[in-house]
Design a protein around this motif. Structure first.
Motif, PDB file in Angstrom:
ATOM      1  N   ASP A 151       0.843  -1.190   0.000  1.00 40.51           N
ATOM      2  CA  ASP A 151       0.000   0.000   0.000  1.00 40.51           C
ATOM      3  C   ASP A 151       0.882   1.245   0.000  1.00 40.51           C
ATOM      4  O   ASP A 151       2.109   1.161  -0.032  1.00 40.51           O
ATOM      5  N   ASP A 152       0.251   2.433   0.038  1.00 39.71           N
ATOM      6  CA  ASP A 152       0.994   3.682  -0.135  1.00 39.71           C
ATOM      7  C   ASP A 152       1.679   4.165   1.135  1.00 39.71           C
ATOM      8  O   ASP A 152       2.689   4.870   1.074  1.00 39.71           O
ATOM      9  N   ASP A 153       1.125   3.832   2.280  1.00 42.45           N
ATOM     10  CA  ASP A 153       1.676   4.421   3.499  1.00 42.45           C
ATOM     11  C   ASP A 153       3.073   3.894   3.784  1.00 42.45           C
ATOM     12  O   ASP A 153       3.419   2.763   3.476  1.00 42.45           O
ATOM     13  N   ILE A 154       3.900   4.767   4.357  1.00 44.29           N
ATOM     14  CA  ILE A 154       5.285   4.441   4.704  1.00 44.29           C
ATOM     15  C   ILE A 154       5.376   4.403   6.224  1.00 44.29           C
ATOM     16  O   ILE A 154       5.146   5.404   6.906  1.00 44.29           O
ATOM     17  N   GLU A 155       5.714   3.214   6.751  1.00 49.36           N
ATOM     18  CA  GLU A 155       5.644   3.016   8.196  1.00 49.36           C
ATOM     19  C   GLU A 155       7.011   2.778   8.839  1.00 49.36           C
ATOM     20  O   GLU A 155       7.085   2.579  10.049  1.00 49.36           O
ATOM     21  N   CYS A 156       8.084   2.811   8.034  1.00 48.98           N
ATOM     22  CA  CYS A 156       9.392   2.452   8.560  1.00 48.98           C
ATOM     23  C   CYS A 156      10.218   3.654   9.015  1.00 48.98           C
ATOM     24  O   CYS A 156      11.391   3.494   9.378  1.00 48.98           O
ATOM     25  N   ILE A 157       9.625   4.843   8.955  1.00 47.62           N
ATOM     26  CA  ILE A 157      10.305   6.044   9.430  1.00 47.62           C
ATOM     27  C   ILE A 157       9.245   7.043   9.881  1.00 47.62           C
ATOM     28  O   ILE A 157       8.155   7.099   9.293  1.00 47.62           O
ATOM     29  N   ASP A 158       9.540   7.802  10.948  1.00 46.90           N
ATOM     30  CA  ASP A 158       8.576   8.763  11.497  1.00 46.90           C
ATOM     31  C   ASP A 158       9.272  10.091  11.784  1.00 46.90           C
ATOM     32  O   ASP A 158      10.474  10.136  12.102  1.00 46.90           O
ATOM     33  N   PHE A 159       8.485  11.158  11.685  1.00 47.68           N
ATOM     34  CA  PHE A 159       8.986  12.487  12.041  1.00 47.68           C
ATOM     35  C   PHE A 159       8.995  12.643  13.556  1.00 47.68           C
ATOM     36  O   PHE A 159       8.136  12.085  14.261  1.00 47.68           O
ATOM     37  N   MET A 160       9.968  13.426  14.034  1.00 47.27           N
ATOM     38  CA  MET A 160      10.016  13.790  15.444  1.00 47.27           C
ATOM     39  C   MET A 160       9.568  15.252  15.556  1.00 47.27           C
ATOM     40  O   MET A 160      10.078  16.128  14.835  1.00 47.27           O
ATOM     41  N   TYR A 161       8.617  15.504  16.419  1.00 50.76           N
ATOM     42  CA  TYR A 161       7.990  16.829  16.517  1.00 50.76           C
ATOM     43  C   TYR A 161       8.482  17.541  17.767  1.00 50.76           C
ATOM     44  O   TYR A 161       8.992  16.898  18.696  1.00 50.76           O
ATOM     45  N   PRO A 162       8.306  18.910  17.815  1.00 52.09           N
ATOM     46  CA  PRO A 162       7.619  19.753  16.822  1.00 52.09           C
ATOM     47  C   PRO A 162       8.512  20.105  15.632  1.00 52.09           C
ATOM     48  O   PRO A 162       9.746  20.017  15.698  1.00 52.09           O
ATOM     49  N   ILE A 163       7.841  20.515  14.535  1.00 50.60           N
ATOM     50  CA  ILE A 163       8.498  21.004  13.324  1.00 50.60           C
ATOM     51  C   ILE A 163       7.905  22.372  12.993  1.00 50.60           C
ATOM     52  O   ILE A 163       6.697  22.568  13.112  1.00 50.60           O
ATOM     53  N   SER A 164       8.759  23.298  12.558  1.00 52.01           N
ATOM     54  CA  SER A 164       8.288  24.627  12.146  1.00 52.01           C
ATOM     55  C   SER A 164       8.292  24.720  10.625  1.00 52.01           C
ATOM     56  O   SER A 164       9.259  24.317   9.975  1.00 52.01           O
ATOM     57  N   ILE A 165       7.206  25.265  10.064  1.00 48.90           N
ATOM     58  CA  ILE A 165       7.097  25.462   8.625  1.00 48.90           C
ATOM     59  C   ILE A 165       6.679  26.909   8.372  1.00 48.90           C
ATOM     60  O   ILE A 165       5.683  27.390   8.934  1.00 48.90           O
ATOM     61  N   SER A 166       7.455  27.595   7.540  1.00 49.29           N
ATOM     62  CA  SER A 166       7.102  28.960   7.127  1.00 49.29           C
ATOM     63  C   SER A 166       6.356  28.889   5.806  1.00 49.29           C
ATOM     64  O   SER A 166       6.703  28.103   4.920  1.00 49.29           O
ATOM     65  N   VAL A 167       5.321  29.746   5.681  1.00 48.80           N
ATOM     66  CA  VAL A 167       4.499  29.766   4.477  1.00 48.80           C
ATOM     67  C   VAL A 167       4.633  31.135   3.823  1.00 48.80           C
ATOM     68  O   VAL A 167       4.519  32.176   4.490  1.00 48.80           O
ATOM     69  N   PHE A 168       4.865  31.136   2.504  1.00 55.03           N
ATOM     70  CA  PHE A 168       5.051  32.373   1.751  1.00 55.03           C
ATOM     71  C   PHE A 168       4.080  32.400   0.579  1.00 55.03           C
ATOM     72  O   PHE A 168       3.640  31.356   0.098  1.00 55.03           O
ATOM     73  N   ASN A 169       3.800  33.611   0.141  1.00 54.67           N
ATOM     74  CA  ASN A 169       3.031  33.726  -1.102  1.00 54.67           C
ATOM     75  C   ASN A 169       3.999  33.795  -2.272  1.00 54.67           C
ATOM     76  O   ASN A 169       5.220  33.692  -2.099  1.00 54.67           O
ATOM     77  N   THR A 170       3.474  33.994  -3.470  1.00 52.97           N
ATOM     78  CA  THR A 170       4.325  33.992  -4.668  1.00 52.97           C
ATOM     79  C   THR A 170       5.259  35.187  -4.735  1.00 52.97           C
ATOM     80  O   THR A 170       6.199  35.202  -5.526  1.00 52.97           O
ATOM     81  N   ASP A 171       4.993  36.192  -3.888  1.00 54.02           N
ATOM     82  CA  ASP A 171       5.904  37.347  -3.823  1.00 54.02           C
ATOM     83  C   ASP A 171       6.955  37.152  -2.744  1.00 54.02           C
ATOM     84  O   ASP A 171       7.707  38.077  -2.425  1.00 54.02           O
ATOM     85  N   PHE A 172       6.956  35.940  -2.152  1.00 54.40           N
ATOM     86  CA  PHE A 172       7.892  35.589  -1.092  1.00 54.40           C
ATOM     87  C   PHE A 172       7.682  36.419   0.164  1.00 54.40           C
ATOM     88  O   PHE A 172       8.606  36.634   0.931  1.00 54.40           O
ATOM     89  N   ASP A 173       6.458  36.863   0.347  1.00 58.84           N
ATOM     90  CA  ASP A 173       6.113  37.505   1.606  1.00 58.84           C
ATOM     91  C   ASP A 173       5.693  36.429   2.579  1.00 58.84           C
ATOM     92  O   ASP A 173       4.943  35.509   2.232  1.00 58.84           O
ATOM     93  N   ILE A 174       6.148  36.535   3.809  1.00 58.82           N
ATOM     94  CA  ILE A 174       5.774  35.549   4.808  1.00 58.82           C
ATOM     95  C   ILE A 174       4.290  35.692   5.128  1.00 58.82           C
ATOM     96  O   ILE A 174       3.795  36.784   5.388  1.00 58.82           O
ATOM     97  N   VAL A 175       3.583  34.594   5.066  1.00 58.19           N
ATOM     98  CA  VAL A 175       2.144  34.587   5.335  1.00 58.19           C
ATOM     99  C   VAL A 175       1.863  34.060   6.732  1.00 58.19           C
ATOM    100  O   VAL A 175       1.022  34.589   7.452  1.00 58.19           O
ATOM    101  N   ASP A 176       2.597  32.976   7.093  1.00 57.90           N
ATOM    102  CA  ASP A 176       2.320  32.356   8.384  1.00 57.90           C
ATOM    103  C   ASP A 176       3.505  31.485   8.765  1.00 57.90           C
ATOM    104  O   ASP A 176       4.311  31.084   7.923  1.00 57.90           O
ATOM    105  N   THR A 177       3.624  31.206  10.048  1.00 53.44           N
ATOM    106  CA  THR A 177       4.581  30.215  10.543  1.00 53.44           C
ATOM    107  C   THR A 177       3.803  29.174  11.329  1.00 53.44           C
ATOM    108  O   THR A 177       3.108  29.509  12.301  1.00 53.44           O
TER     109      THR A 177
END
Length: 581
Positions: A151-177
Motif C-alpha cells: 500500500d501507499d503508506d510508509i511506516e518504517c520512518i517517522d517524524f520527530m515533533y515539533p516542526i516549524s514550517i514557514s508559508v510564503f506567497n508567490t511574492d515571497f512575503d511571509i504569510v504564516d509560521t
C-alpha cells in the motif's frame, strides 16, 4: 544652544534608527527571497517530497487489524466486541492482546469476532466516519488493500515533533509560521497546500527509523533520500494478528508450502458429511487428488491466491462439492479452515506414521500391479493395468506387462518433512519419479509425486501356481476365518447353499465348518502340501462332497484362496475369502 543641540540629537537618532530598520527589513526580504529561490528548500504541492511526506504521516490503520482486518482504517476507541462468544470492551491498544489470547486458546476452532455498532472509524486521511451496521463496515473494509498487500503508506520512518514550517506567497512575503506537533497536523497542512502557496521547513529536523535509529536532515534532498531509503526497510505489520507476534500464517506462500507436505484429511465438511475422512494430496505442479482409504476418488487443479482482499484456496476437480473459491479463515502448521457459500471445510495435516522398514517389508515378497495411474489430472489407468512391479531385496526391480520387462532400482527413505519417499529409477521412464507414500496396507499402496503422478499399487501374489509358497498358505489359512464366495461343481452353482458357513482352520490339522448364524457344524481334516503342484486336502465324514475334495491351489492372496479340481464329471471350484472380525 540647548534647543539646537536637542533638535540635532533628535534628528540624528531618528535617522539612525530609520537606517537600521530599513537595513533590517531589506535583509529579511533578501534572506527570504534567497531561500525560496533555492530548490533545496521549496515544499510545493504535488512534488515528490510532498507525496513522500504525506505517505509517511498518513494514518496507519494496521494497529487494530485483529478486529477490522483493514490496513486503511482505525476503529475509534472504546468499542465493544464479542470474541468467540466472549464479550470484550476495548478501551486501549493494550486490550487488543486480550482478543489474541482468546483466539489462541484453541487451534482447531474457527475464530470469530463480532463488533457492536454503531462505531466510528478513522481513515488513512484522518477523516472520521460513523458506521451504523456491518454492511456499511464491510463496504469500507473492501476499499482497503489486503493482508500484507503493498500500500501507499510508509511506516518504517517517522517524524520527530515539533516542526516549524514557514508559508510564503508567490511574492515571497511571509504569510504564516506553522508549528506542527503530530502526523495529523502535518498531513492536514500538506493536503491544504495549493499552487499559490510555497512552504519551507525549518531545518534541521530529526526522524526516527523503525529500529530506533534517530537521524538528522538539513534540506529537502536529504529528507527525500531518507524517506526513500527507509520506505521498505522494515516489516510494516500489515497482517491481521496483533503486534506481529504470531507466525505469518495464512498468507499465500505459507498455505501453499504447507499444503504440499503430507496428506490433508477432512475432519469437518458442513455441506456433505459423507466426505469426512477423505484426504487431499496437493502436488507442487498445481494438481491434487482426493483419496479415500487409499482409493483415488477424484482429481483436479488447485492454487492459493488473493482475491477481493482475501486469501483463497481455489479448487477445480472431478468432485463438484469441492470446487470453487474457498476463503481461508484460519490456519496453522497442522490445520486449515476454509469457507465457501456458508459451508465450512476443515482439514488437518495427516503425515503417515509408518516407518521406512515397514514400506520395504511390504513391497517385498509379492508382485505389485498398477490398478490406478493418474498423470497431471489425466486418468491413464487403462494403459498400465497389465504392468506389475517385482521388488527385490538388493533394491532392484523389474516391471513387466507380460510381454516386455524393464529393469530398475528403488530406495525408500524419510525426507526432511517426515514423509516416507520411494525413489524409482528405470529405463521405463513412465514410472520414474520421487514418490510420497500416501497410504499403505498389506494389499494396497498409494504413491504420489510432486510432478503430478499418482499410482495405486495392488499386491498380486498369483504370479503362477509354481510360485505359491506352502508355508505362506499355511500361515494365511490359520488366521481369521474363511467364507465361501463362489462354489461350482459339475456345472451347478452351489454358493447360495453355504452363504452362512465359515471355515476355521486349526494348527493341529483339523478344521471346523460351521453355520455362523445357526447351531450346525462339521469337523474335518485339512492339509496343504506341494507335490508337482500345491494341493489342499479337505476331508470330513459328515460333510458333503460338495465341499470336500483333493484340490489344487490355483490362487493365493492375502485375502483370497481359490481351489480347483478338474474331475471326470466336470470341474469342481471353490473360492474362499478371508474374514477377520
Amino acid at each position: 544652544m540647548n534647543i539646537t543641540y536637542n533638535r540635532f540629537l533628535t534628528f540624528f537618532l531618528f535617522g539612525f534608527f530609520m537606517i537600521i530598520m530599513m537595513s533590517s527589513c531589506q535583509k529579511e526580504v533578501i534572506e527570504i527571497s534567497s531561500a525560496q529561490d533555492n530548490e533545496t528548500t521549496k515544499l510545493t504541492v504535488n512534488s515528490t517530497l510532498t507525496t513522500l511526506i504525506t505517505d509517511t504521516v498518513s494514518n496507519d490503520g494496521s494497529i487494530d487489524n485483529i478486529i477490522d482486518k483493514a490496513n486503511c482504517l482505525e476503529i475509534k476507541l472504546p468499542v465493544f466486541v464479542v470474541v468467540n462468544g466472549t464479550g470484550v470492551e476495548i478501551n486501549s491498544i493494550e486490550d487488543y492482546q486480550v482478543i489474541e489470547e482468546i483466539f489462541d486458546r484453541f487451534n482447531d476452532d474457527i475464530d470469530k469476532i463480532d463488533i457492536e455498532y454503531p462505531i466510528r472509524v478513522v481513515t488513512n486521511e484522518f477523516a472520521e466516519i460513523l458506521i451504523d451496521n456491518e454492511n456499511e463496515f464491510k463496504e469500507l473494509v473492501n476499499s482497503c488493500k489486503g493482508e500484507n498487500e503493498k500500500d501507499d503508506d510508509i511506516e518504517c520512518i517517522d517524524f520527530m515533533y515539533p516542526i516549524s514550517i514557514s508559508v510564503f506567497n508567490t511574492d515571497f512575503d511571509i504569510v504564516d509560521t506553522k508549528t506542527i506537533n503530530n502526523d495529523e497536523n502535518l498531513f492536514s497542512f500538506l493536503k491544504n497546500l495549493n499552487a499559490s502557496t510555497i512552504a519551507s521547513i525549518k531545518f534541521p529536523i530529526r526522524l526516527v527509523k523503525a529500529d530506533g535509529t534517530i537521524i538528522s536532515v538539513n534540506n529537502n534532498q536529504e529528507l527525500e533520500n531518507a524517506i526513500i531509503q527507509a520506505a521498505d526497510s522494515c516489516d510494516e505489520d500489515d497482517d491481521f494478528n496483533f503486534n506481529d507476534d504470531d507466525p505469518d500464517y495464512c498468507n499465500v506462500d505459507f498455505v501453499q508450502q504447507s499444503l504440499e507436505r503430507c496428506m490433508w484429511k477432512i475432519t469437518t465438511f458442513s455441506n456433505n458429511a459423507s466426505f469426512e475422512n477423505y484426504s487431499f494430496r496437493f502436488s507442487d505442479d498445481s494438481t491434487f487428488t482426493i483419496n479415500q482409504n487409499g482409493t483415488i476418488e477424484g482429481f483436479g487443479d488447485w492454487s492459493v491466491e488473493t482475491s477481493n482482499n482475501k486469501n483463497i484456496l481455489r479448487l477445480s476437480s472431478t468432485i463438484n462439492d469441492f470446487n470453487g473459491d474457498w476463503e481461508i479463515l484460519e490456519c496453522g502448521d497442522k490445520f486449515l479452515d476454509i469457507t465457501k457459500d456458508g459451508s465450512i471445510l476443515k482439514i488437518e495435516k495427516n503425515c503417515p506414521d509408518f516407518s521406512v522398514e515397514e514400506v520395504k517389508e511390504t513391497l517385498l515378497g509379492c508382485k505389485w500391479g498398477i490398478s490406478d495411474f493418474i498423470n497431471n489430472g489425466e486418468n491413464l489407468s487403462d494403459q498400465y493395468i497389465d504392468y506389475k512391479f517385482d521388488f527385490n531385496n538388493d533394491e532392484t526391480f523389474e516391471i513387466s506387462d507380460g510381454s516386455n520387462t524393464f529393469p530398475g532400482s528403488w530406495t525408500v527413505e524419510r525426507n526432511e518433512f517426515g514423509n516416507v519417499i520411494i525413489n524409482i529409477a528405470s529405463v521405463f521412464t513412465d514410472v520414474v519419479d520421487e514418490y510420497f507414500v500416501a497410504s499403505i496396507n498389506n494389499s494396497n499402496i498409494l504413491i504420489q509425486s510432486n510432478s503430478g503422478k499418482t499410482i495405486k499399487l495392488k499386491k498380486d501374489c498369483s504370479t503362477g501356481v509354481g510360485d505359491i509358497n506352502v508355508d505362506r498358505l499355511n500361515f494365511l489359512v490359520l488366521n481369521c476365518v474363511w467364507k465361501i464366495v463362489d462354489l461350482n461343481k459339475e456345472g451347478n452353482n452351489l454358493t447360495a447353499n453355504y452363504t452362512n458357513y465359515r471355515f476355521k482352520f486349526f494348527q493341529d490339522g483339523t478344521f471346523l465348518f460351521y453355520n455362523a448364524f445357526g447351531a450346525d457344524y462339521y469337523v474335518g481334516i485339512w492339509k496343504a502340501e506341494r507335490t508337482n503342484r500345491v494341493v489342499f486336502l479337505l476331508t470330513s465324514q459328515g460333510l458333503s462332497n460338495e465341499i470336500t475334495n483333493f484340490y489344487e491351489v490355483i490362487l493365493l492372496e492375502d485375502e483370497k484362496l481359490n481351489l480347483f479340481v478338474d474331475g471326470i464329471n466336470g470341474m469342481h471350484e471353490m473360492k474362499l475369502e478371508r474374514e477377520c472380525i
